[in-house]
Motif scaffolding. Structure first.
Motif, mmCIF file in Angstrom:
data_model
loop_
_atom_site.group_PDB
_atom_site.id
_atom_site.type_symbol
_atom_site.label_atom_id
_atom_site.label_comp_id
_atom_site.label_asym_id
_atom_site.label_seq_id
_atom_site.Cartn_x
_atom_site.Cartn_y
_atom_site.Cartn_z
ATOM 1 N N LEU A 67 -62.800 -10.242 43.814
ATOM 2 C CA LEU A 67 -63.907 -10.944 43.087
ATOM 3 C C LEU A 67 -64.242 -11.966 44.192
ATOM 4 O O LEU A 67 -65.626 -11.930 44.190
ATOM 5 C CB LEU A 67 -63.071 -11.473 42.253
ATOM 6 C CG LEU A 67 -63.776 -12.784 41.292
ATOM 7 C CD1 LEU A 67 -65.040 -12.257 40.557
ATOM 8 C CD2 LEU A 67 -62.863 -13.408 40.624
ATOM 9 N N HIS A 68 -63.369 -12.750 44.619
ATOM 10 C CA HIS A 68 -64.096 -13.926 45.373
ATOM 11 C C HIS A 68 -65.171 -13.663 46.569
ATOM 12 O O HIS A 68 -66.025 -14.357 46.955
ATOM 13 C CB HIS A 68 -62.896 -14.869 45.841
ATOM 14 C CG HIS A 68 -62.267 -15.635 44.587
ATOM 15 N ND1 HIS A 68 -63.079 -16.231 43.803
ATOM 16 C CD2 HIS A 68 -60.991 -15.602 44.080
ATOM 17 C CE1 HIS A 68 -62.118 -16.820 42.572
ATOM 18 N NE2 HIS A 68 -60.996 -16.351 42.767
ATOM 19 N N ILE A 69 -64.429 -12.924 47.443
ATOM 20 C CA ILE A 69 -65.270 -12.555 48.854
ATOM 21 C C ILE A 69 -66.495 -11.894 48.477
ATOM 22 O O ILE A 69 -67.472 -12.344 48.841
ATOM 23 C CB ILE A 69 -64.195 -11.701 49.635
ATOM 24 C CG1 ILE A 69 -63.092 -12.609 50.286
ATOM 25 C CG2 ILE A 69 -65.192 -11.012 50.824
ATOM 26 C CD1 ILE A 69 -62.154 -11.726 51.075
ATOM 27 N N PHE A 71 -61.377 -19.782 49.690
ATOM 28 C CA PHE A 71 -60.370 -20.517 50.507
ATOM 29 C C PHE A 71 -59.098 -20.986 49.436
ATOM 30 O O PHE A 71 -57.893 -21.096 49.574
ATOM 31 C CB PHE A 71 -60.715 -21.289 51.434
ATOM 32 C CG PHE A 71 -61.595 -20.557 52.666
ATOM 33 C CD1 PHE A 71 -61.017 -19.609 53.513
ATOM 34 C CD2 PHE A 71 -62.867 -21.037 52.637
ATOM 35 C CE1 PHE A 71 -61.722 -19.179 54.268
ATOM 36 C CE2 PHE A 71 -63.541 -20.345 53.734
ATOM 37 C CZ PHE A 71 -62.999 -19.440 54.402
ATOM 38 N N GLU A 72 -59.842 -21.296 48.228
ATOM 39 C CA GLU A 72 -58.614 -21.841 47.203
ATOM 40 C C GLU A 72 -57.720 -20.812 46.713
ATOM 41 O O GLU A 72 -56.628 -20.679 46.520
ATOM 42 C CB GLU A 72 -59.362 -22.347 45.979
ATOM 43 C CG GLU A 72 -60.102 -23.670 46.455
ATOM 44 C CD GLU A 72 -60.954 -23.971 44.929
ATOM 45 O OE1 GLU A 72 -61.326 -25.139 45.085
ATOM 46 O OE2 GLU A 72 -61.162 -23.371 44.218
ATOM 47 N N ALA A 73 -58.328 -19.640 46.336
ATOM 48 C CA ALA A 73 -57.435 -18.610 45.903
ATOM 49 C C ALA A 73 -56.613 -18.011 46.921
ATOM 50 O O ALA A 73 -55.512 -17.739 46.768
ATOM 51 C CB ALA A 73 -58.406 -17.367 45.396
ATOM 52 N N MET A 92 -51.400 -10.812 42.625
ATOM 53 C CA MET A 92 -52.521 -10.664 41.675
ATOM 54 C C MET A 92 -53.676 -11.706 42.042
ATOM 55 O O MET A 92 -54.869 -11.183 42.393
ATOM 56 C CB MET A 92 -52.004 -11.268 40.233
ATOM 57 C CG MET A 92 -53.323 -11.396 39.313
ATOM 58 S SD MET A 92 -52.571 -11.784 37.770
ATOM 59 C CE MET A 92 -52.453 -13.609 38.029
ATOM 60 N N ILE A 93 -53.149 -12.812 42.456
ATOM 61 C CA ILE A 93 -54.433 -13.838 43.086
ATOM 62 C C ILE A 93 -54.821 -13.385 44.417
ATOM 63 O O ILE A 93 -56.024 -13.196 44.662
ATOM 64 C CB ILE A 93 -53.832 -15.321 43.191
ATOM 65 C CG1 ILE A 93 -53.206 -15.622 42.021
ATOM 66 C CG2 ILE A 93 -54.708 -16.129 43.821
ATOM 67 C CD1 ILE A 93 -52.728 -16.841 42.257
ATOM 68 N N PHE A 94 -54.119 -12.693 45.216
ATOM 69 C CA PHE A 94 -54.757 -12.260 46.370
ATOM 70 C C PHE A 94 -55.785 -10.911 45.994
ATOM 71 O O PHE A 94 -56.776 -10.738 46.664
ATOM 72 C CB PHE A 94 -53.623 -11.475 47.515
ATOM 73 C CG PHE A 94 -54.062 -11.213 48.629
ATOM 74 C CD1 PHE A 94 -54.850 -11.995 49.769
ATOM 75 C CD2 PHE A 94 -53.956 -9.605 49.215
ATOM 76 C CE1 PHE A 94 -55.308 -11.374 50.864
ATOM 77 C CE2 PHE A 94 -54.475 -9.288 50.300
ATOM 78 C CZ PHE A 94 -54.981 -10.232 50.976
ATOM 79 N N GLU A 125 -68.731 -20.725 46.028
ATOM 80 C CA GLU A 125 -68.055 -19.598 46.173
ATOM 81 C C GLU A 125 -67.050 -19.494 47.298
ATOM 82 O O GLU A 125 -66.145 -18.951 47.090
ATOM 83 C CB GLU A 125 -69.015 -18.489 46.132
ATOM 84 C CG GLU A 125 -69.989 -18.422 44.827
ATOM 85 C CD GLU A 125 -69.164 -18.092 43.721
ATOM 86 O OE1 GLU A 125 -68.092 -17.612 43.688
ATOM 87 O OE2 GLU A 125 -69.777 -18.224 42.694
ATOM 88 N N TRP A 126 -67.476 -19.858 48.488
ATOM 89 C CA TRP A 126 -66.593 -19.841 49.754
ATOM 90 C C TRP A 126 -65.419 -20.768 49.506
ATOM 91 O O TRP A 126 -64.236 -20.521 49.773
ATOM 92 C CB TRP A 126 -67.346 -20.083 50.977
ATOM 93 C CG TRP A 126 -68.095 -19.005 51.412
ATOM 94 C CD1 TRP A 126 -69.650 -18.928 51.333
ATOM 95 C CD2 TRP A 126 -67.595 -17.856 51.854
ATOM 96 N NE1 TRP A 126 -69.884 -17.463 51.883
ATOM 97 C CE2 TRP A 126 -68.763 -16.853 52.316
ATOM 98 C CE3 TRP A 126 -66.207 -17.344 52.209
ATOM 99 C CZ2 TRP A 126 -68.498 -15.771 52.850
ATOM 100 C CZ3 TRP A 126 -66.025 -16.009 52.853
ATOM 101 C CH2 TRP A 126 -67.227 -15.448 52.931
#
Length: 276
Positions: free
Chosen positions: A238-240, A259-261, A230-232, A254-255
């Motif tokens: 979402l994050h990228i 890398f946190e996620a 799910m997080i990946f 945001e970056w």
């Protein structure tokens, strides 16, 4: 005729390659996250993992610490990927995050425990526990002291359990925050996905269920595996995209989140490791 014990052994042997691949992939994700943190530290001149409070203005050496620790993070990632002194590299990263990020969040948590401080402290806790879990998932070192220390560690999978609980606790907190701040979280859902509030609440439930399940031995494996997936997916969906579209003022945040996620996803995969 195959006995019940024989069936169990066959199933166990068939599942081991997938288990091993999942843990290995988790270590790769975690290592790539460390490389990303290290690069960001050279760009922004600050310690990134765990979102530590700002460098004390009266204290010299901010850039020296940022660059030195950035090199350590990248070197640790290389060690984890190569398998050479990987356990000690992971432990060093965990201690750095614990001392410089998590411990420095504690005064803020005591003075004004708002959502931002709680979230940042939680991220530091996950990276600390996750680094130790990565160490616990790696083969024992062959030199004397490290080998003895490894036997102590592996006696009850202490570091893997630590990683599971650190990530699990943070996921439960994050899930609760999805309900407390639903209107804000809904703005993070990509506009091309309909039903932003539905996905906000769905993700909140998934985080709480995954975090709680990770802390229960009978459900830990599947909770960790599904949480990591799910997080990946959030990294990709979402994050990228948010990082690529971010303004200059929001780019660091945001970056860092990317890398946190990715590291969190890796930690979840790592803690799927089970005893044979």
């Amino acid at each position: 005729m195959i006995t019940l014990d024989g069936n169990s052994q066959v199933c166990c042997h068939k599942s081991m390659p997938m288990l091993s691949n999942t843990v290995s992939l988790g270590r790769v994700f975690f290592a790539v996250g460390l490389v990303g943190f290290g690069i960001l530290q050279f760009i922004y001149g600050d310690f990134v993992p765990g979102r530590a409070p700002a460098w004390p203005s009266a204290l010299a050496g901010r850039l020296c610490w940022a660059y030195t620790s950035g090199v350590i993070l990248v070197a640790a990632a290389a060690a984890i990927l190569s398998g050479k002194k990987a356990r000690w590299a992971a432990l060093l990263v965990g201690m750095m995050v614990l001392v410089w990020a998590f411990f420095r969040h504690l005064p803020g948590l005591a003075a004004h425990p708002d959502a931002g401080v709680i979230t940042n402290a939680g991220k530091a806790l996950v990276l600390f526990g996750g680094a130790f879990a990565v160490a616990g998932s790696l083969p024992a070192e062959k030199d004397g002291f490290a080998s003895a220390f490894s036997r102590i560690i592996n006696s009850k999978d202490a570091f893997l359990i630590l990683g599971r609980f650190c990530l699990g606790i943070f996921m439960v907190i994050g899930g609760v925050e999805h309900f407390m701040y639903a209107d804000f979280v809904a703005t993070l859902v990509p506009t091309w996905i309909p039903g932003a509030h539905f996905w906000t609440y769905f993700a909140g439930i998934a985080l709480i269920a995954g975090g709680a399940g990770m802390m229960l031995p009978k459900t830990a494996y599947w909770a960790a595996l599904l949480s990591g997936l799910m997080i990946f997916l959030w990294v990709l969906l979402l994050h990228i995209p948010r990082a690529l579209a971010a303004s200059e003022g929001q780019s660091r945040n945001e970056w860092t989140a990317v890398f946190e996620a990715l590291a969190f996803s890796g930690i979840a995969f790592v803690v799927t490791r089970r005893r044979n």
